[in-house]
Scaffold this active site. Structure first.
Site, PDB file in Angstrom:
ATOM      1  N   PRO A 136     -18.213   5.380   5.270  1.00  0.00           N
ATOM      2  CA  PRO A 136     -18.649   3.845   5.993  1.00  0.00           C
ATOM      3  C   PRO A 136     -19.563   3.046   4.908  1.00  0.00           C
ATOM      4  O   PRO A 136     -19.398   1.834   5.140  1.00  0.00           O
ATOM      5  CB  PRO A 136     -19.497   4.396   7.108  1.00  0.00           C
ATOM      6  CG  PRO A 136     -19.067   5.758   7.391  1.00  0.00           C
ATOM      7  CD  PRO A 136     -18.398   6.434   6.055  1.00  0.00           C
ATOM      8  N   GLY A 139     -17.151   1.956  -0.274  1.00  0.00           N
ATOM      9  CA  GLY A 139     -15.654   1.761  -0.102  1.00  0.00           C
ATOM     10  C   GLY A 139     -15.177   1.205  -1.911  1.00  0.00           C
ATOM     11  O   GLY A 139     -14.933   2.117  -2.532  1.00  0.00           O
ATOM     12  N   SER A 140     -15.518   0.095  -2.054  1.00  0.00           N
ATOM     13  CA  SER A 140     -15.290  -0.452  -3.560  1.00  0.00           C
ATOM     14  C   SER A 140     -16.117   0.437  -4.503  1.00  0.00           C
ATOM     15  O   SER A 140     -15.531   1.075  -5.451  1.00  0.00           O
ATOM     16  CB  SER A 140     -15.654  -1.788  -3.599  1.00  0.00           C
ATOM     17  OG  SER A 140     -14.638  -2.532  -2.618  1.00  0.00           O
ATOM     18  N   TRP A 164     -11.969   5.261   7.111  1.00  0.00           N
ATOM     19  CA  TRP A 164     -10.780   4.938   6.972  1.00  0.00           C
ATOM     20  C   TRP A 164      -9.640   5.682   6.501  1.00  0.00           C
ATOM     21  O   TRP A 164      -8.612   5.289   5.704  1.00  0.00           O
ATOM     22  CB  TRP A 164     -10.777   3.600   5.860  1.00  0.00           C
ATOM     23  CG  TRP A 164     -11.618   2.339   6.022  1.00  0.00           C
ATOM     24  CD1 TRP A 164     -12.965   2.487   5.534  1.00  0.00           C
ATOM     25  CD2 TRP A 164     -11.651   1.423   7.330  1.00  0.00           C
ATOM     26  NE1 TRP A 164     -13.579   1.262   5.920  1.00  0.00           N
ATOM     27  CE2 TRP A 164     -12.991   0.822   6.983  1.00  0.00           C
ATOM     28  CE3 TRP A 164     -10.803   1.023   8.139  1.00  0.00           C
ATOM     29  CZ2 TRP A 164     -13.049  -0.306   7.672  1.00  0.00           C
ATOM     30  CZ3 TRP A 164     -10.666  -0.015   8.689  1.00  0.00           C
ATOM     31  CH2 TRP A 164     -12.230  -0.742   8.661  1.00  0.00           C
ATOM     32  N   GLY A 346       9.928 -20.957  12.036  1.00  0.00           N
ATOM     33  CA  GLY A 346       9.532 -21.827  12.957  1.00  0.00           C
ATOM     34  C   GLY A 346       8.720 -21.098  13.984  1.00  0.00           C
ATOM     35  O   GLY A 346       8.163 -20.300  13.668  1.00  0.00           O
ATOM     36  N   GLU A 370      -6.636   1.253  -1.337  1.00  0.00           N
ATOM     37  CA  GLU A 370      -6.759   1.849  -2.731  1.00  0.00           C
ATOM     38  C   GLU A 370      -7.039   0.926  -3.744  1.00  0.00           C
ATOM     39  O   GLU A 370      -6.503   0.663  -4.799  1.00  0.00           O
ATOM     40  CB  GLU A 370      -5.090   2.188  -3.202  1.00  0.00           C
ATOM     41  CG  GLU A 370      -4.753   3.593  -2.130  1.00  0.00           C
ATOM     42  CD  GLU A 370      -3.527   4.288  -2.532  1.00  0.00           C
ATOM     43  OE1 GLU A 370      -3.306   4.276  -3.462  1.00  0.00           O
ATOM     44  OE2 GLU A 370      -2.949   4.829  -1.447  1.00  0.00           O
ATOM     45  N   THR A 372      -9.264  -2.943  -3.373  1.00  0.00           N
ATOM     46  CA  THR A 372      -8.934  -4.408  -3.013  1.00  0.00           C
ATOM     47  C   THR A 372      -8.443  -5.101  -4.225  1.00  0.00           C
ATOM     48  O   THR A 372      -8.551  -4.699  -5.503  1.00  0.00           O
ATOM     49  CB  THR A 372     -10.255  -4.988  -2.237  1.00  0.00           C
ATOM     50  OG1 THR A 372     -11.111  -5.193  -3.440  1.00  0.00           O
ATOM     51  CG2 THR A 372     -10.773  -4.307  -1.264  1.00  0.00           C
TER      52      THR A 372
HETATM   53  C1  LIG Z   1      -5.304   0.489   6.839  1.00  0.00           C
HETATM   54  C2  LIG Z   1      -6.382   1.237   5.849  1.00  0.00           C
HETATM   55  C3  LIG Z   1      -5.717   2.392   5.125  1.00  0.00           C
HETATM   56  C4  LIG Z   1      -6.983   3.113   4.338  1.00  0.00           C
HETATM   57  N1  LIG Z   1      -6.548   4.416   4.115  1.00  0.00           N
HETATM   58  C5  LIG Z   1      -7.583   5.063   3.184  1.00  0.00           C
HETATM   59  C6  LIG Z   1      -7.242   6.497   2.937  1.00  0.00           C
HETATM   60  O1  LIG Z   1      -6.438   7.129   3.381  1.00  0.00           O
HETATM   61  N2  LIG Z   1      -8.205   7.010   2.263  1.00  0.00           N
HETATM   62  C7  LIG Z   1      -9.573   6.265   1.788  1.00  0.00           C
HETATM   63  O2  LIG Z   1     -10.424   6.958   1.115  1.00  0.00           O
HETATM   64  N3  LIG Z   1      -9.660   5.167   2.160  1.00  0.00           N
HETATM   65  C8  LIG Z   1      -8.619   4.458   2.872  1.00  0.00           C
HETATM   66  N4  LIG Z   1      -8.941   3.205   3.130  1.00  0.00           N
HETATM   67  C9  LIG Z   1     -10.337   2.206   2.644  1.00  0.00           C
HETATM   68  C10 LIG Z   1      -9.970   1.512   1.650  1.00  0.00           C
HETATM   69  O3  LIG Z   1      -9.490   1.872   0.228  1.00  0.00           O
HETATM   70  C11 LIG Z   1     -11.210   0.449   1.563  1.00  0.00           C
HETATM   71  O4  LIG Z   1     -11.174  -0.371   2.781  1.00  0.00           O
HETATM   72  C12 LIG Z   1     -11.334  -0.436   0.166  1.00  0.00           C
HETATM   73  O5  LIG Z   1     -11.444   0.387  -0.713  1.00  0.00           O
HETATM   74  C13 LIG Z   1     -12.450  -1.341   0.466  1.00  0.00           C
HETATM   75  O6  LIG Z   1     -13.573  -0.884   0.868  1.00  0.00           O
HETATM   76  P1  LIG Z   1     -14.566  -1.586   2.150  1.00  0.00           P
HETATM   77  O7  LIG Z   1     -13.580  -1.843   3.035  1.00  0.00           O
HETATM   78  O8  LIG Z   1     -15.446  -0.661   2.212  1.00  0.00           O
HETATM   79  O9  LIG Z   1     -14.779  -2.886   1.360  1.00  0.00           O
HETATM   80  P2  LIG Z   1     -15.948  -3.267   0.655  1.00  0.00           P
HETATM   81  O10 LIG Z   1     -16.145  -2.279  -0.588  1.00  0.00           O
HETATM   82  O11 LIG Z   1     -17.286  -3.162   1.326  1.00  0.00           O
HETATM   83  O12 LIG Z   1     -15.772  -4.660   0.055  1.00  0.00           O
HETATM   84  C14 LIG Z   1     -15.973  -5.908   0.779  1.00  0.00           C
HETATM   85  C15 LIG Z   1     -15.467  -7.132  -0.057  1.00  0.00           C
HETATM   86  O13 LIG Z   1     -16.197  -7.289  -1.242  1.00  0.00           O
HETATM   87  C16 LIG Z   1     -15.343  -7.194  -2.271  1.00  0.00           C
HETATM   88  N5  LIG Z   1     -16.016  -6.773  -3.619  1.00  0.00           N
HETATM   89  C17 LIG Z   1     -16.559  -5.442  -3.443  1.00  0.00           C
HETATM   90  N6  LIG Z   1     -17.159  -5.060  -4.781  1.00  0.00           N
HETATM   91  C18 LIG Z   1     -16.815  -6.182  -5.453  1.00  0.00           C
HETATM   92  C19 LIG Z   1     -16.790  -6.577  -6.867  1.00  0.00           C
HETATM   93  N7  LIG Z   1     -17.700  -5.518  -7.532  1.00  0.00           N
HETATM   94  N8  LIG Z   1     -16.445  -7.722  -7.279  1.00  0.00           N
HETATM   95  C20 LIG Z   1     -15.915  -8.688  -6.452  1.00  0.00           C
HETATM   96  N9  LIG Z   1     -15.623  -8.242  -5.219  1.00  0.00           N
HETATM   97  C21 LIG Z   1     -15.949  -7.119  -4.717  1.00  0.00           C
HETATM   98  C22 LIG Z   1     -14.140  -6.324  -1.928  1.00  0.00           C
HETATM   99  O14 LIG Z   1     -12.946  -6.803  -2.616  1.00  0.00           O
HETATM  100  C23 LIG Z   1     -13.974  -6.867  -0.294  1.00  0.00           C
HETATM  101  O15 LIG Z   1     -13.337  -8.182  -0.230  1.00  0.00           O
HETATM  102  C24 LIG Z   1      -7.938   2.396   4.148  1.00  0.00           C
HETATM  103  C25 LIG Z   1      -8.190   1.106   4.362  1.00  0.00           C
HETATM  104  C26 LIG Z   1      -7.376   0.646   5.266  1.00  0.00           C
HETATM  105  C27 LIG Z   1      -7.647  -0.847   5.590  1.00  0.00           C
END
Ligand SMILES: Cc1cc2nc3c(=O)[nH]c(=O)nc-3n(C[C@H](O)[C@H](O)[C@H](O)COP(=O)(O)OP(=O)(O)OC[C@H]3O[C@@H](n4cnc5c(N)ncnc54)[C@H](O)[C@@H]3O)c2cc1C
Length: 390
Positions: A136, A139-140, A164, A346, A370, A372
């Site tokens: 939670p 992510g990134s 996720w 359309g 995997e 963003t």
């Molecule tokens: C349908 C789906 C399936 C998934 N399946 C899996 C799975 O099987 N296993 C798993 O482990 N994860 C899974 N994920 C998680 C996915 O890998 C994460 O959602 C993704 O890595 C982004 O993390 P976050 O959602 O926390 O976004 P955040 O990291 O909070 O990012 C929010 C925004 O900030 C941007 N951002 C963050 N850091 C930077 C930076 N340094 N520079 C520029 N921009 C930045 C991001 O690009 C994004 O636009 C899944 C997600 C989805 C939607």
């Protein structure tokens, strides 16, 4: 309304056998997957039996070694299989790709004993996997993960929440990255956890914009006990393992994106040649012809890019930068091609009577999973600045 019949793709395949494999996959896709895709995506039905069929057909272990039940296929062939599956239904293509990602740690970093014990069931014995990295609050910035594994004699006790997780709640095994040491990337270790381990609970699936048939859920680890024999690789090696899995996994996402884009183009072409306005098929108007030409060009370029990265991987050469480029380019291409496909249809494109609005919603996920596409740019830029790029 059923999705349009896919057009033949002019594929470059390394052997006659791989051509036969693609033909088999197309057949399964057209008979078993595409006819139910729209209805099951609408109702949120996960096709678990279909994954069993794919497993028994040898399609869940294609890029892995034959000695442990894999298909011994080069990555360039495996990815084109994924593309065909994703064109029929993204939930299936992405599901196979995530399963493959979940097998990577054991296949690449497990001991011979561990591989012999677990891989055959994972690659062809009907099991389905999940890859558990995101949380939670991480992510990134995945290296800041908080799920902890604490040593207790010969066991580890895992506590924390993964977020996720594709196949969360339906997976038979989970490759889990947990903190066993210091803060940051070097304190993380990989474990292979059974899906039914006591203390492991899945939350209700997220209510997503698309791929509603693919369950994405939080997994809660409440003191889950696993023996040290289920640790994959060395203590502290987990983050390197996770990144190496993602290099390969990103190519899977790129191939899935090209599959969705191809399905959208096929649908748009079929519609535009049949829809009459001003007494002519709308496909006769240059405004649409040029749009269709641009869509087809993006798809071919994406396919060429993921295949060139896959061929580097097959040759045993570094491919991390190219994998990030392929993931970035192909998923952006899928987004723009599916938006354009809605436009070609359309008003009808904006309804659920045709699959293009679903493709558009599905493509969006691929720009996020995997890593963003912002993160892909960071990876590419890092390589450009470093010695690997020269
Ligand atoms: C349908 C789906 C399936 C998934 N399946 C899996 C799975 O099987 N296993 C798993 O482990 N994860 C899974 N994920 C998680 C996915 O890998 C994460 O959602 C993704 O890595 C982004 O993390 P976050 O959602 O926390 O976004 P955040 O990291 O909070 O990012 C929010 C925004 O900030 C941007 N951002 C963050 N850091 C930077 C930076 N340094 N520079 C520029 N921009 C930045 C991001 O690009 C994004 O636009 C899944 C997600 C989805 C939607």
């Amino acid at each position: 309304m059923p999705d349009s019949v896919p057009q033949p793709v002019d594929r470059q395949l390394p052997t006659e056998e791989s051509g036969e494999l693609i033909a088999l996959v197309r057949d399964i896709a057209q008979r078993e997957i595409a006819p139910r895709a729209a209805e099951e995506e609408e109702s949120g039905h996960f096709p678990r039996k279909l994954f069993s069929l794919l497993s028994s057909s040898g399609l869940l272990g294609l890029p892995y070694a034959g000695e442990h039940g894999g298909g011994d296929q080069p990555y360039e062939v495996y990815l084109q299989v994924l593309e065909e599956l994703a064109a029929a239904r993204l939930t299936v293509g992405l599901g196979v790709s995530v399963h493959s990602l979940a097998c990577h740690a054991l296949a690449g970093y497990g001991s011979e004993e561990q591989r012999a014990k677990w891989l055959p069931d994972m690659l062809g014995g009907g099991l389905l996997g999940a890859y558990c990295l995101s949380e939670p609050s991480s992510g990134s910035d995945a290296a800041s993960l908080r799920t902890r594994a604490v040593r207790d004699g010969e066991d580890w006790i895992i506590t924390g929440t993964k977020a996720w997780i594709t196949h969360g709640g339906v997976a038979d095994f989970c490759t889990v990255l947990a903190r066993t040491g210091e803060e940051g990337a070097r304190g993380i270790t990989a474990f292979l956890v059974p899906g039914d381990a006591p203390g492991l609970e899945a939350a209700l699936p997220e209510k997503k914009m698309g791929m509603k048939g693919s369950p994405t859920a939080q997994l809660h680890f409440d003191g889950v006990r696993v023996p040290d024999a289920r640790r994959l690789g060395e203590e502290g090696q987990g983050f390197a393992i996770a990144l190496s899995a993602l290099d390969s996994g990103r190519l899977g996402i790129a191939a899935c994106a090209v599959g969705v884009a191809q399905a959208a183009l096929d649908e748009a072409l079929g519609y535009a040649t049949g829809r009459l306005q001003f007494g002519r098929p709308v496909a006769d108007f240059q405004g649409l012809r040029f749009m269709l030409a641009d869509m087809a060009t993006r798809i071919e370029a994406g396919r060429a890019l993921y295949l060139s990265a896959a061929r580097l991987r097959d040759a045993g050469r570094p491919f991390s930068r190219q994998a990030a480029m392929a993931k970035l380019f192909c998923t952006d291409a899928a987004m723009s091609v599916t938006i354009d496909a809605v436009q070609v249809l359309g008003g009808y494109g904006y309804t659920a009577d045709f699959p293009v609005e679903r493709y558009m919603r599905e493509a969006k996920a691929l720009q996020i999973v995997e890593g963003t596409n912002q993160i892909q740019r960071m990876v590419i830029a890092r390589h450009l600045a470093g010695p690997e790029s020269r």
